[in-house]
Design a protein around this motif. Structure first.
Motif, PDB file in Angstrom:
ATOM      1  N   TYR C 138       0.818  -1.222   0.000  1.00  0.00           N
ATOM      2  CA  TYR C 138       0.000   0.000   0.000  1.00  0.00           C
ATOM      3  C   TYR C 138       0.849   1.269   0.000  1.00  0.00           C
ATOM      4  O   TYR C 138       0.467   2.270  -0.586  1.00  0.00           O
ATOM      5  N   TRP C 142       0.827   4.221  -2.951  1.00  0.00           N
ATOM      6  CA  TRP C 142       0.520   5.628  -2.671  1.00  0.00           C
ATOM      7  C   TRP C 142       1.590   6.540  -3.265  1.00  0.00           C
ATOM      8  O   TRP C 142       1.272   7.555  -3.904  1.00  0.00           O
ATOM      9  N   PHE C 175      -7.773   2.101  -4.415  1.00  0.00           N
ATOM     10  CA  PHE C 175      -6.964   2.916  -3.493  1.00  0.00           C
ATOM     11  C   PHE C 175      -7.668   4.231  -3.148  1.00  0.00           C
ATOM     12  O   PHE C 175      -7.755   4.606  -1.982  1.00  0.00           O
TER      13      PHE C 175
ATOM     14  N   GLU D 208     -12.998  -0.081   5.158  1.00  0.00           N
ATOM     15  CA  GLU D 208     -11.570  -0.075   4.867  1.00  0.00           C
ATOM     16  C   GLU D 208     -10.950  -1.463   4.953  1.00  0.00           C
ATOM     17  O   GLU D 208     -11.446  -2.346   5.665  1.00  0.00           O
ATOM     18  N   ASN D 209      -9.856  -1.665   4.253  1.00  0.00           N
ATOM     19  CA  ASN D 209      -8.937  -2.744   4.549  1.00  0.00           C
ATOM     20  C   ASN D 209      -8.032  -2.169   5.639  1.00  0.00           C
ATOM     21  O   ASN D 209      -7.369  -1.147   5.433  1.00  0.00           O
ATOM     22  N   GLU D 212      -4.366  -1.424   4.997  1.00  0.00           N
ATOM     23  CA  GLU D 212      -4.152  -0.280   4.117  1.00  0.00           C
ATOM     24  C   GLU D 212      -4.275   1.034   4.904  1.00  0.00           C
ATOM     25  O   GLU D 212      -3.483   1.962   4.705  1.00  0.00           O
ATOM     26  N   TRP D 255       1.676  -6.081   8.741  1.00  0.00           N
ATOM     27  CA  TRP D 255       1.966  -4.669   8.456  1.00  0.00           C
ATOM     28  C   TRP D 255       2.390  -3.905   9.718  1.00  0.00           C
ATOM     29  O   TRP D 255       3.211  -2.982   9.649  1.00  0.00           O
TER      30      TRP D 255
END
Lengths: 324, 324, 324, 324
Positions: C138, C142, C175, D208-209, D212, D255
């Protein structure tokens, strides 16, 4: 337990959407697609849509190709969606001529199913619904549905008619949009050879807990056929099995064993950007992995935990087996 | 047609939520709430929950207050939700003692309804459902529901039993979560005096087109009672009628006339931050405004437009009357 | 107030979906579609996608047809979605070659826009997103987005770059999925000629109140372009304007006047089964009807009511004008 | 990496909802709740709301109890929701007196946080939003939010201000409803000590994810605090961690390691019907199980697989570790 896996052969086709109508890859003839299907470990059946994958013209050829690839036809899907004439409905269309044509198509689909040894057809009514308020007379539509399905199921009792519900797409609202509505409908038709198909993604999209939908249908003797895939609940994304709803899939496979479901475990995936063989292979591996897990957990043990009613303890027991 | 408007008296109470348990304003005794209800133009009925608004202890007092305020009891809601003992279910609880208690409570509610001249009870099973996968045995729960409701509806045939569906809250999943499931259930109970309550917000929350749900239930003779409110689909916000789904409300009121619904038009609003009298008054004014519109449009004219099947033309016809 | 209405010319094309790839009707050449657009009362502009409706090959011809039909190009949509090469992304693709190609395409789109007098391009990144957990990085995505957009907006300052957000479809997750994310992005790009397009349906699909999204963007000087349509919140149905969210549309048009939006009011509808001319005509009539209503209500009066903060009183005031 | 687990102490309280305002069990004094928290293996911190769990009156007592139970205060939540005066908003209320009071409360919360060694406050603006169209002036509200937060973050730079977004509840619409909006807001406030709290359930509810959202915030240096729980996407159910979104949780924990998040892993669960100690214990066990899995998978290996971009292969690799 002898699980039979199947897959819809449209997965191996071009897979287009409204922004890329020519498909994310080139389409393939059904013979090629059957060959791809045959390469997938554990897969013994295929779903074919009539008249799309299998037609009156290529019926012999398809029969040959099935034999050559050692595949069984698990079910024949009757295509009441993919031609312009159905755009305002098929079995529940306001136009009686269209309804007639739709009934006859299903009956021919039954003959095709019998010929190919599938002995069941799938009826998913993609166009029977509405897009706007004030567009249809809901009561008439319901009566037409019941009448049409009586004619279909009554046509020959040796082929099962499996009605697949879905809340939306391609219409913004479909008439047969959840498990209870589908059950109500087939009960009203009142024949032994009509029942319901659960498509896991459709069930999630309908806001259902899939295991509960299965339990309801099985409890009423109407759990006929099953489509596996996954999505993010708000749309029928037709993704890899278990890629989103892993916990729900574990519960579902437990219940499938519990109710003694002995039909096909059929994949209905739509891999726009992925290799369909890879998606099917991994979907089957996931299902087998979950089945192994359910066996390790033990159905009597899970029954006992559920009877105790301590959800956290039950989930903890399962978690210890997947995240040791 | 002579429309009778009613309102749940909980609207006039303190209205708390999980973050402000003591309520957004002070609670009020039922007598005061009835007085407030009586001040609303066009309102002739009230819904009372038993044992919450009306109890064995205050029954005489409530009867007096109804008379004094010239209000009728439209329906008695049986409270199977608001006490700790119901937290894992009532009519479908795993504990047979709880199920027994829940059945008896409903039967006593029927007596209260008869005594107050309502002649119908509302059964909303807020706690009968589940929060987690692997928490309940769905098939047992269904059987218990059917059995319990048989005992209730069979208790006295002169009081109608109205089953209100709702997809979630306070459980993350309720068993009786949409119109078709509710219809299936009451058909399985199989008694004339059991039917269904549609709460518009619950129906929206279930992803339904409300008019279609009404048409289905009315077509099966089971459209017994109606709750009006509004929300944003994802939760039961219990807002001012028509503040969100105005188009759907126009279609709904057209269908209510079309199927000849002659029950109460009852408000189930929950005005946390607003004046409940103002919300009820404006909700009734909105409903009456829509009914006037439907009359101006003309039911035969709308029937004709729907039969033609041109949704854009039909919506254009309606738009010309509200946005001239 | 001088409102300029426009429509995307894809509405007049064949309109297919994944079940009916060849379209619900026959496709039409762009010249024919422009002629249809020109027949719609009040419509003075059209949106064209490059390279789809307008290409390097037919640019002269399109320019001629616009003149002949007295239509302006309101905006040029850069098609980063409808070809296979974009299937894993365009401006944020992991492949630097694809990103380069996507940037160049947008720059050429700017030249086309300038040539056709539109002076703005629309960038909707349909393929930039993901379908599965663990599919993309991600943070890299971006950065690539910001870099690519800098190159585009920096290419020529006399053409505005309008970034259109959408939460999903054709990817399960995009996104740039809501107004705040789009604003954050264009702020990070940091050039005056880049801003945001609100598509009403995308905004509803993102769970937004559209008027609030508009107020946020306008308050930051980034409210560049607007697409009108409607849907049922869970998907981008691209329906007739106001057929579902009438109340929200009234609030939106009030806010569009309030913030002094002076861009195009452009229709982005996708009438699979309906006549596109009829849908556009009725959409414009609805927008004009709402604008007339807002004028009758009076913006200062609405301002005053909102300042008082009694939502029920404000809604009652509006209701009295539409349901007298 | 040394993970620090924390839990909000409201989990151990009575847990009521709008149907059972007195709670699903009896409430407990904060001292008892701290004792329960201390019994949970692996838990070293607690979140306390001010002025609810900790008040000016019981501050000494709470400090003592923390010491006695060897617990740290992880963060102090400022309660801008649970009193009637905030019902139309706090930091963005139209009433300047209310805004002033809300700012002062947050500043006092910062002093309490410093005193208890937490050094960060959480600001969740539950009442700042709207229920109806035409209820608020969105642009004024945004300005008031920015101004209020400047006064708060500017009050003392040694205490961090963590803004927690949530799309709805108790209002039908909250102003700060997703990660991008929260980031935009704290960027506009422009001080180093203000950042964002992700509550996993709120993020899921915002569509949302979660991974991300984390990547976006961490990439902008604003990922300050984390709440763990789970839900079914449409509401903030505050369930057991991982009971629904197991796949998303695996991606999230990967993440969190990847971006080097070194803050608290704090539980915000609301176990209405379950034992809170059991829910917290199992939530931590699940998080640890997933962390172990991520370590077994290997972060460099996952990085490499994601860089290759074959989502099915990556998911297959993970699946082989949890369903061998």
């Amino acid at each position: 337990m002898d699980i039979r896996f199947s897959a819809g052969v449209w997965a191996f086709d071009g897979c287009g959407d409204r922004f890329l109508l020519r498909g994310y890859r080139d389409g393939k003839l059904v013979a090629e697609r059957l060959k791809e299907a045959a390469s997938i470990p554990g897969l013994s059946g295929v779903e074919l849509n009539y008249p799309a994958d299998v037609t009156d013209a290529n019926l012999d050829e398809v029969e040959e190709a099935l034999k050559a690839n050692k595949l069984q036809a698990s079910i024949i899907g009757v295509d009441h969606t993919g031609q312009r004439k159905w755009q305002f409905g098929s079995l529940a269309a306001a136009d009686p001529g269209i309804r007639r044509e739709a009934v006859i198509l299903a009956q021919r689909g039954m003959d095709v199913a019998a010929r190919l040894g599938a002995n069941q057809i799938n009826i998913w009514l993609g166009q029977d619904g509405f897009d706007y308020c004030f567009q249809v007379d809901y009561q008439k539509a319901w009566r037409w549905l019941v009448e049409s399905l009586k004619e279909i199921a009554g046509y020959r009792s040796d082929v099962r008619v499996c009605v697949e519900y879905k809340p939306k797409e391609p219409r913004t609202h479909a008439f047969i949009n959840n498990a209870a509505k589908a059950l109500l409908l087939v009960q009203e038709v009142g024949l032994d050879n009509i029942g319901v198909t659960i498509d896991v993604g459709h069930s999630l999209n309908a806001g259902e807990n899939v295991a509960e939908a299965l339990a309801l249908l099985a409890g009423h003797g109407k759990m006929f056929h099953f489509h596996f895939n996954d999505n993010y609940r708000s749309w029928d994304d037709d993704l890899l099995v278990g890629s989103v709803h892993l916990v729900e899939y574990i519960e579902l496979l437990y219940w499938l064993q519990k109710v003694g479901y002995d039909g096909w475990y059929s994949l209905d995936v739509f891999p726009y950007r992925e290799d369909p063989v890879q998606v099917c292979r991994e979907s089957i591996a996931t299902l087998q992995g979950i089945l192994n897990l359910v066996n390790r957990l033990g159905i009597p043990k899970l029954d006992e935990l559920i009877a105790k009613g301590d959800a956290i303890a039950t989930l903890s027991f399962i978690r210890q087996h997947i995240l040791p």
